[in-house]
Design a protein around this motif. Structure first.
Motif, PDB file in Angstrom:
ATOM      1  N   UNK A  73     -27.192 -18.621 -17.267  1.00  0.00           N
ATOM      2  CA  UNK A  73     -26.866 -18.315 -15.884  1.00  0.00           C
ATOM      3  C   UNK A  73     -25.921 -19.355 -15.302  1.00  0.00           C
ATOM      4  N   UNK A  74     -26.178 -20.613 -15.552  1.00  0.00           N
ATOM      5  CA  UNK A  74     -25.310 -21.685 -15.030  1.00  0.00           C
ATOM      6  C   UNK A  74     -23.902 -21.615 -15.634  1.00  0.00           C
ATOM      7  N   UNK A  75     -23.834 -21.406 -16.939  1.00  0.00           N
ATOM      8  CA  UNK A  75     -22.520 -21.287 -17.592  1.00  0.00           C
ATOM      9  C   UNK A  75     -21.769 -20.088 -17.028  1.00  0.00           C
ATOM     10  N   UNK A  76     -22.465 -18.981 -16.834  1.00  0.00           N
ATOM     11  CA  UNK A  76     -21.831 -17.786 -16.280  1.00  0.00           C
ATOM     12  C   UNK A  76     -21.317 -18.046 -14.864  1.00  0.00           C
ATOM     13  N   UNK A  77     -22.094 -18.756 -14.058  1.00  0.00           N
ATOM     14  CA  UNK A  77     -21.653 -19.073 -12.694  1.00  0.00           C
ATOM     15  C   UNK A  77     -20.399 -19.953 -12.696  1.00  0.00           C
ATOM     16  N   UNK A  78     -20.382 -20.938 -13.582  1.00  0.00           N
ATOM     17  CA  UNK A  78     -19.210 -21.811 -13.664  1.00  0.00           C
ATOM     18  C   UNK A  78     -17.984 -21.019 -14.098  1.00  0.00           C
ATOM     19  N   UNK A  79     -18.139 -20.164 -15.106  1.00  0.00           N
ATOM     20  CA  UNK A  79     -17.015 -19.365 -15.575  1.00  0.00           C
ATOM     21  C   UNK A  79     -16.515 -18.400 -14.500  1.00  0.00           C
ATOM     22  N   UNK A  80     -17.431 -17.812 -13.746  1.00  0.00           N
ATOM     23  CA  UNK A  80     -17.027 -16.914 -12.653  1.00  0.00           C
ATOM     24  C   UNK A  80     -16.314 -17.688 -11.541  1.00  0.00           C
ATOM     25  N   UNK A  81     -16.765 -18.910 -11.270  1.00  0.00           N
ATOM     26  CA  UNK A  81     -16.091 -19.740 -10.275  1.00  0.00           C
ATOM     27  C   UNK A  81     -14.678 -20.080 -10.731  1.00  0.00           C
ATOM     28  N   UNK A  82     -14.522 -20.426 -11.990  1.00  0.00           N
ATOM     29  CA  UNK A  82     -13.188 -20.710 -12.540  1.00  0.00           C
ATOM     30  C   UNK A  82     -12.302 -19.473 -12.437  1.00  0.00           C
ATOM     31  N   UNK A  83     -12.866 -18.318 -12.735  1.00  0.00           N
ATOM     32  CA  UNK A  83     -12.115 -17.065 -12.641  1.00  0.00           C
ATOM     33  C   UNK A  83     -11.685 -16.797 -11.203  1.00  0.00           C
ATOM     34  N   UNK A  84     -12.580 -17.014 -10.253  1.00  0.00           N
ATOM     35  CA  UNK A  84     -12.253 -16.821  -8.841  1.00  0.00           C
ATOM     36  C   UNK A  84     -11.178 -17.793  -8.388  1.00  0.00           C
ATOM     37  N   UNK A  85     -11.290 -19.048  -8.779  1.00  0.00           N
ATOM     38  CA  UNK A  85     -10.279 -20.039  -8.407  1.00  0.00           C
ATOM     39  C   UNK A  85      -8.923 -19.715  -9.024  1.00  0.00           C
ATOM     40  N   UNK A  86      -8.918 -19.223 -10.245  1.00  0.00           N
ATOM     41  CA  UNK A  86      -7.658 -18.831 -10.880  1.00  0.00           C
ATOM     42  C   UNK A  86      -7.024 -17.664 -10.138  1.00  0.00           C
ATOM     43  N   UNK A  87      -7.842 -16.729  -9.694  1.00  0.00           N
ATOM     44  CA  UNK A  87      -7.320 -15.587  -8.931  1.00  0.00           C
ATOM     45  C   UNK A  87      -6.733 -16.051  -7.600  1.00  0.00           C
ATOM     46  N   UNK A  88      -7.447 -16.922  -6.890  1.00  0.00           N
ATOM     47  CA  UNK A  88      -6.949 -17.438  -5.610  1.00  0.00           C
ATOM     48  C   UNK A  88      -5.655 -18.204  -5.826  1.00  0.00           C
ATOM     49  N   UNK A  89      -5.586 -19.018  -6.867  1.00  0.00           N
ATOM     50  CA  UNK A  89      -4.356 -19.762  -7.163  1.00  0.00           C
ATOM     51  C   UNK A  89      -3.204 -18.815  -7.477  1.00  0.00           C
ATOM     52  N   UNK A  90      -3.479 -17.759  -8.230  1.00  0.00           N
ATOM     53  CA  UNK A  90      -2.446 -16.780  -8.544  1.00  0.00           C
ATOM     54  C   UNK A  90      -1.925 -16.101  -7.278  1.00  0.00           C
ATOM     55  N   UNK A  91      -2.836 -15.714  -6.396  1.00  0.00           N
ATOM     56  CA  UNK A  91      -2.422 -15.062  -5.150  1.00  0.00           C
ATOM     57  C   UNK A  91      -1.600 -16.022  -4.303  1.00  0.00           C
ATOM     58  N   UNK A  92      -2.012 -17.280  -4.210  1.00  0.00           N
ATOM     59  CA  UNK A  92      -1.276 -18.242  -3.417  1.00  0.00           C
ATOM     60  C   UNK A  92       0.127 -18.532  -3.987  1.00  0.00           C
ATOM     61  N   UNK A  93       0.208 -18.564  -5.298  1.00  0.00           N
ATOM     62  CA  UNK A  93       1.512 -18.813  -5.930  1.00  0.00           C
ATOM     63  C   UNK A  93       2.434 -17.625  -5.729  1.00  0.00           C
ATOM     64  N   UNK A  94       1.903 -16.418  -5.810  1.00  0.00           N
ATOM     65  CA  UNK A  94       2.726 -15.206  -5.685  1.00  0.00           C
ATOM     66  C   UNK A  94       2.945 -14.771  -4.256  1.00  0.00           C
ATOM     67  N   UNK A  95       2.266 -15.370  -3.301  1.00  0.00           N
ATOM     68  CA  UNK A  95       2.366 -14.979  -1.901  1.00  0.00           C
ATOM     69  C   UNK A  95       3.803 -15.041  -1.357  1.00  0.00           C
ATOM     70  N   UNK A  96       4.586 -16.066  -1.660  1.00  0.00           N
ATOM     71  CA  UNK A  96       5.963 -16.083  -1.129  1.00  0.00           C
ATOM     72  C   UNK A  96       6.866 -14.989  -1.687  1.00  0.00           C
ATOM     73  N   UNK A  97       6.502 -14.427  -2.824  1.00  0.00           N
ATOM     74  CA  UNK A  97       7.349 -13.424  -3.456  1.00  0.00           C
ATOM     75  C   UNK A  97       6.960 -12.052  -2.990  1.00  0.00           C
TER      76      UNK A  97
END
Length: 97
Positions: A73-97
Motif C-alpha cells: 500500500x505504501x509503495x503504491x501510494x508513493x508511485x501514485x504520488x510520483x505519477x500525479x506530480x509528473x502529470x502536474x509538471x507536464x501540464x505546467x510545462x505545456x501550459x504556455x503552448x
C-alpha cells in the motif's frame, strides 16, 4: 457463478481462461518492469543481461510482497504520488503552448 449458471464444464473453461489472463498480465507486468530496470541501469552505465533484469524485477517485487499489504500500500501510494506530480509538471510545462 459460472457453475451455477452454466454448469461444471463451463466452470472449468472459465478457470482456464482466467488463469491464462492472469498469466499474460503477470508476463506483461514483468516484461515492462524489467525494461524499466534495464533503462535505469543503462542510464547508470551498468549493462546487464535481459534475463537478469527480469529476475531482479521479480526479486524486488517478491521482497515488497513479502513484507505484506502495508508495504504494498505504501509503495503504491508513493508511485501514485510520483505519477500525479509528473502529470502536474507536464501540464505546467505545456501550459504556455
Amino acid at each position: 457463478m459460472a457453475r451455477k449458471i452454466l454448469g461444471r464444464s463451463a466452470e472449468a473453461v472459465t478457470w482456464v481462461f482466467y488463469l491464462v489472463l492472469l498469466y499474460t498480465l503477470l508476463s506483461a507486468y514483468t516484461a515492462g518492469g524489467a525494461d524499466l530496470i534495464n533503462d535505469a541501469l543503462a542510464y547508470a552505465g551498468i549493462p546487464i543481461h535481459p534475463l537478469l533484469n527480469r529476475g531482479l524485477f521479480a526479486l524486488t517485487m517478491a521482497v515488497v510482497l513479502y513484507f505484506g499489504v502495508y508495504i504494498v500500500d505504501r509503495v503504491n501510494r508513493v508511485l501514485m504520488l510520483v505519477k500525479l506530480l509528473a502529470y502536474v509538471a507536464l501540464v505546467l510545462v505545456l501550459l504556455p503552448h
